[in-house]
Write an enzyme that holds these catalytic residues in place. Structure first.
Site, short mmCIF file in Angstrom:
data_model
loop_
_atom_site.label_atom_id
_atom_site.label_comp_id
_atom_site.label_asym_id
_atom_site.label_seq_id
_atom_site.Cartn_x
_atom_site.Cartn_y
_atom_site.Cartn_z
N ASP A 222 0.83 -1.20 0.00
CA ASP A 222 0.00 0.00 0.00
C ASP A 222 0.87 1.26 0.00
O ASP A 222 1.87 1.33 0.73
CB ASP A 222 -0.85 -0.05 1.28
CG ASP A 222 -1.94 0.99 1.31
OD1 ASP A 222 -2.83 0.93 0.45
OD2 ASP A 222 -1.91 1.86 2.21
N GLU A 281 1.68 -0.54 -4.98
CA GLU A 281 0.69 0.48 -5.33
C GLU A 281 1.42 1.82 -5.30
O GLU A 281 1.59 2.44 -4.25
CB GLU A 281 -0.46 0.50 -4.31
CG GLU A 281 -1.57 1.43 -4.74
CD GLU A 281 -2.18 2.30 -3.64
OE1 GLU A 281 -3.23 2.90 -3.88
OE2 GLU A 281 -1.60 2.38 -2.53
C1 GLC Z 1 -4.17 3.01 -0.65
C2 GLC Z 1 -5.40 2.13 -0.55
C3 GLC Z 1 -6.54 2.98 -0.14
C4 GLC Z 1 -6.23 3.60 1.21
C5 GLC Z 1 -4.91 4.36 1.17
C6 GLC Z 1 -4.43 4.68 2.55
O1 GLC Z 1 -4.29 3.95 -1.66
O2 GLC Z 1 -5.61 1.46 -1.75
O3 GLC Z 1 -7.74 2.26 -0.08
O4 GLC Z 1 -7.26 4.47 1.57
O5 GLC Z 1 -3.91 3.61 0.57
O6 GLC Z 1 -3.99 3.51 3.18
#
Ligand code: GLC
Length: 562
Positions: A222, A281
């Site tokens: 994440d 991500e």
């Molecule tokens: C990432 C996740 C999202 C979350 C954010 C903070 O972007 O995919 O759902 O709100 O991180 O953890």
């Protein structure tokens, strides 16, 4: 007749067979909305375990499970209070083990979600930091700073939270006085960790090992581009409340120091057997910067958000596909493709909006509404366009049913912190997180035995339920199944990409992946599959029926006549 050799432009050669993840199709399970075993209206791990057969039948290779750890759920579990356990809402630790074992029994690999940028404010470390007071070792695990101005009443810098509002919150010290501020790039219940602190690094390596030892095949990371901040936390030239992740620029994103972290994690994963892998991500642009995350000694894959955020536009998509493959090839990495996830408007809805490239944070009843039929037609075409590409693909639960976003959800049901933090100006992400419909005539469409559902499901979910589509010719579910089966059979994932110039135009695009010819019409005059090819799959009919003409908003797969 044999296929004539069309004029092509080669972008990416086929690769020899590699580790499983290089061409895997990974399905995202968002556990609170996948399947509810205990009837409380929130999905859980035992419920999800009973539905794993669906994923095996669909034909995916792996599952990524969004967070199920103990959490106050201020950001749907992306606020983790304990990285080594399961929230009672989702089950117990043994349920996670059972999920992994059952997935493996079905031949599916499992990625769990690692949230290293921030913890929950309920995490033992943050509680200890609050209790210990300023300039303590406990505070050094986070980004506590004194405020600016008289009595430190102003935040330490001008950064804004990704969810709206300030990125700093002031604490009350144990003696009752107004105290220091802590940084949170997201909600105030998600304090950012200080990744220059060796304890933080050691802890997360231990967390990796904890889950690797339990048999997971890897991790989705994440906010992989956010963990390291520029030294001194300098002000942004211009602070704004822009919550669009595509615009992540500045001293808190994509700092060089993150790569050291991934090198150390890669060494941890490589010390295990079984080709464990990580997917980042990272909302990073341009693609050449994204490629740095997937160098051979770092993360294995990174989500391709440039593809997800492309307009329904042949020229733009062609550019993104070319640039993605080229950028990843420079570091020997596999390219990924993704159209939907739990943070964006579902592609069956996005593509039905008047501006299908618009990328808002949620849609509400008072906003312009999508053309549902057009959205689905285009979504099916987009999916077939994506699944023919070489590399690895990520699917979001429910897209195989052609689920639309819930665009008329009652505002009182909204739980995404974005809704509150933007003063109700952005609807947030609840509309793509609505619980899945499994059976049209069952309570909560089969999501939960009691009919409870943490978000109300829209009526259209009845006709999109799995049991209305399974075995039904032309259904979206059968389209996905057929595409995934062909993808595997034709070794598409490890294949090549060459543009077929004669069929690429302002509203059409076509490519060859090995022998597979993919022709997509993005809204123009009908295009013809060339002589010498046999259609094997069409996005409009979900099988080979329908001839060789490719009408607007349709993608066709064809192979040479032999
Ligand atoms: C990432 C996740 C999202 C979350 C954010 C903070 O972007 O995919 O759902 O709100 O991180 O953890």
């Amino acid at each position: 007749m044999t296929a004539t050799s069309p004029a092509t432009t080669l972008v990416h050669p086929a690769s020899p067979a590699g580790p499983w993840w290089r061409d895997a199709v990974v399905y995202q399970v968002y556990p609170r909305s996948f399947a509810d075993g205990d009837g409380d209206g929130i999905g859980d791990l035992p419920g999800a375990t009973t539905r794993l057969g669906h994923l095996a039948e669909l034909g995916v290779d792996a599952v990524w499970v969004s967070p199920f750890y103990p959490s106050p759920q201020h950001d749907a579990g992306y606020d983790v209070a304990d990285y080594r356990d399961v929230d009672p809402m989702f089950g117990v630790l043994a349920d996670a083990d059972a999920f992994v074992a059952e997935a493996h029994r079905h031949g599916l690999r499992v990625f769990v979600d690692l949230v290293p940028n921030h913890t929950s404010s309920e995490h033992a470390w943050f509680r200890a930091a609050l209790a210990a007071g300023p300039r303590s070792a406990e505070r050094d695990r986070y980004l506590f700073r004194d405020g600016r101005g008289p009595a430190g009443a102003q935040p330490p810098n001008n950064w804004r939270s990704t969810f709206g509002g300030p990125a700093w919150t002031r604490v009350t010290e144990p003696d009752g006085t107004p105290g220091q501020w802590y940084l949170h790039l997201f909600d105030e219940t998600q304090p950012d960790l200080d990744w220059t602190n060796p304890q933080v690094r050691a802890e997360f390596e231990a967390v990796l090992r904890f889950w690797l030892d339990r048999g997971v095949d890897g991790f989705r990371i994440d906010v992989a581009h956010g963990m390291v901040k520029a030294p001194g936390l300098p002000d942004l030239p211009e602070a704004s409340d822009d919550t669009d992740p595509r615009h992540h620029q500045g001293p808190m994103w994509d700092q060089d120091g993150v790569h050291e972290i991934y090198r150390s994690w890669r060494a941890v994963l490589d010390s295990y057997d079984g080709d464990r892998a990580m997917v980042a991500e990272a909302w990073v642009t341009p693609l050449s910067r994204l490629a740095r995350y997937v160098r051979p000694d770092e993360v294995h894959q990174s989500f391709n958000f440039a593809f997800l955020t492309s307009r329904w536009d042949a020229a733009e998509l062609r550019t993104v596909v070319t640039e993605s493959l080229t950028a990843m090839d420079t570091v020997g990495a596999t390219t990924t493709w993704v159209l939907s996830n739990h943070d964006v408007v579902r592609h069956a809805t996005r593509l039905g909006m008047a501006d299908p490239g618009a990328f808002g944070s949620g849609i509400g009843a008072d906003d312009p509404q999508p053309d549902v039929e057009l959205g689905l037609r285009r979504a099916r075409a987009a999916t077939l366009l994506m699944l023919g590409l070489p590399g690895s693909a990520y699917l979001y639960q429910g897209e195989e049913l052609g689920l639309p976003e819930h665009t008329t959800l009652d505002d009182t049901e909204r739980q995404d912190p974005v809704w509150e933090r933007t003063g109700h100006t952005q609807k947030g992400r609840d509309g793509c997180r609505v619980p899945l419909p499994w059976e049209a005539d069952a309570p909560a469409y089969g999501f939960s035995p009691t009919g409870a559902s943490w978000l109300t499901q829209p009526a259209v979910f009845a006709e999109r339920a799995l049991d209305r589509q399974r075995g039904v010719a032309g259904s979206t579910y059968e389209l996905y199944r057929a595409a995934l089966a062909r993808r595997r059979e034709l070794a598409v994932g490890s294949g090549s990409l060459a543009w077929v110039e004669d069929l690429c135009g302002a509203t059409s695009m076509a490519y060859l992946n090995r022998d597979l010819l993919v022709v997509a019409n993005l809204g123009g005059e009908p295009v013809q599959v060339p002589d010498g090819y046999r259609v094997i799959l069409r996005s409009d009919t979900a099988d080979a029926s329908g001839g060789s003409e490719v009408p607007a908003d349709t993608t066709v797969w064809a192979v040479p006549l032999t």
